[in-house]
Enzyme design. Structure first.
Site, PDB file in Angstrom:
ATOM      1  N   HIS A  53     -26.072  77.475   5.764  1.00  0.00           N
ATOM      2  CA  HIS A  53     -25.364  77.941   4.571  1.00  0.00           C
ATOM      3  C   HIS A  53     -25.134  76.778   3.613  1.00  0.00           C
ATOM      4  O   HIS A  53     -25.429  76.862   2.411  1.00  0.00           O
ATOM      5  CB  HIS A  53     -24.016  78.561   4.975  1.00  0.00           C
ATOM      6  CG  HIS A  53     -23.240  79.140   3.836  1.00  0.00           C
ATOM      7  ND1 HIS A  53     -23.200  80.501   3.588  1.00  0.00           N
ATOM      8  CD2 HIS A  53     -22.488  78.560   2.867  1.00  0.00           C
ATOM      9  CE1 HIS A  53     -22.445  80.723   2.512  1.00  0.00           C
ATOM     10  NE2 HIS A  53     -22.000  79.549   2.061  1.00  0.00           N
ATOM     11  N   GLU A  54     -24.619  75.688   4.147  1.00  0.00           N
ATOM     12  CA  GLU A  54     -24.337  74.523   3.305  1.00  0.00           C
ATOM     13  C   GLU A  54     -25.606  73.828   2.843  1.00  0.00           C
ATOM     14  O   GLU A  54     -25.690  73.342   1.710  1.00  0.00           O
ATOM     15  CB  GLU A  54     -23.433  73.537   4.057  1.00  0.00           C
ATOM     16  CG  GLU A  54     -22.117  74.115   4.519  1.00  0.00           C
ATOM     17  CD  GLU A  54     -21.385  74.866   3.409  1.00  0.00           C
ATOM     18  OE1 GLU A  54     -21.466  74.459   2.233  1.00  0.00           O
ATOM     19  OE2 GLU A  54     -20.728  75.869   3.716  1.00  0.00           O
ATOM     20  N   HIS A  57     -26.953  75.596  -0.211  1.00  0.00           N
ATOM     21  CA  HIS A  57     -26.285  75.156  -1.442  1.00  0.00           C
ATOM     22  C   HIS A  57     -26.811  73.798  -1.898  1.00  0.00           C
ATOM     23  O   HIS A  57     -27.132  73.589  -3.073  1.00  0.00           O
ATOM     24  CB  HIS A  57     -24.774  75.047  -1.217  1.00  0.00           C
ATOM     25  CG  HIS A  57     -24.070  76.361  -1.093  1.00  0.00           C
ATOM     26  ND1 HIS A  57     -24.231  77.382  -2.008  1.00  0.00           N
ATOM     27  CD2 HIS A  57     -23.180  76.814  -0.172  1.00  0.00           C
ATOM     28  CE1 HIS A  57     -23.471  78.410  -1.649  1.00  0.00           C
ATOM     29  NE2 HIS A  57     -22.828  78.087  -0.540  1.00  0.00           N
TER      30      HIS A  57
END
Length: 213
Positions: A53-54, A57
């Site tokens: 998820h990170e 980004h």
């Protein structure tokens, strides 16, 4: 190469441990034996899901010449912990601070949607692995463990993706909605369906239906 500061690494570790505990509580309740038993299974889904998820980004932020800083959100951790006792984890343990802060809505939206999309893709990969392993799980404890990890991974990542798409406070959905309402509707609808399947049918029953079909 994606680099993390010492503060980000610290916050990632705290968020990872907190989410592991929350999803274990949601899965096993207050049964200590069940809680300990499900920890290894939850850890894989939470660890991979949180990191990707990170990374999602950060990769997109770098593509547009920006930086995305992972910052722990204590209130989000508290919400995740409280809701875990009801069997559903509303998880958003951190927010992403984008630098520079004057980027346009399109870039901001694309950076924000990358995280939930990574969770959705991972959830689908997990359910595909579960379907492939299903016929063999009765023959080996290893196959059965992989199957359980995959079904939990589907549920965990579906929740992570969908909750982060909610358009509230610092969640990803706020910036995605501001950028493109159509894309936001489509992505949160897909995520919502995945979560609904996880809650009502269950990942294991879903696999059985897929195999049966």
């Amino acid at each position: 190469m994606v680099e993390y500061t010492k503060v980000e690494i610290r916050d990632l570790i705290i968020a990872f441990i907190a989410l592991t505990i929350c999803f274990s509580i949601a899965t096993a309740g207050l049964n200590a034996h069940a809680f300990i038993s499900c920890l290894p299974i939850v850890i894989v889904g939470v660890a991979i899901g949180s990191v990707l998820h990170e990374l999602g980004h950060k990769f997109v932020a770098m593509k547009y010449g920006c930086q995305a800083e992972f910052k722990l959100w204590p209130l989000g951790l508290l919400i995740a912990f409280v809701t875990s006792f009801f069997g559903v984890v509303f998880a958003s343990p951190a927010s992403i601070n984008i630098h520079p802060g004057d980027i346009d809505d399109e870039v901001s939206g694309k950076i924000s949607i990358a995280g939930p999309m990574a969770n959705m893709v991972l959830a689908l990969i997990f359910i595909a692995i579960a379907a492939l392993i299903y016929p063999f799980k009765i023959y080996s404890n290893i196959f059965n463990l992989i199957y359980l990890i995959s079904t939990v991974g589907f549920s965990v990542n579906s929740f992570l993706a969908t909750f982060n798409l909610f358009p509230i406070y610092s969640l990803d959905g706020t910036k995605v909605l501001k950028w493109n309402i159509g894309i936001w509707i489509i992505t949160i609808a897909i995520g919502g369906i995945m979560v609904l399947i996880s809650i009502t049918i269950g990942a294991e029953n879903m696999v059985s239906l897929l195999i049966g079909a």
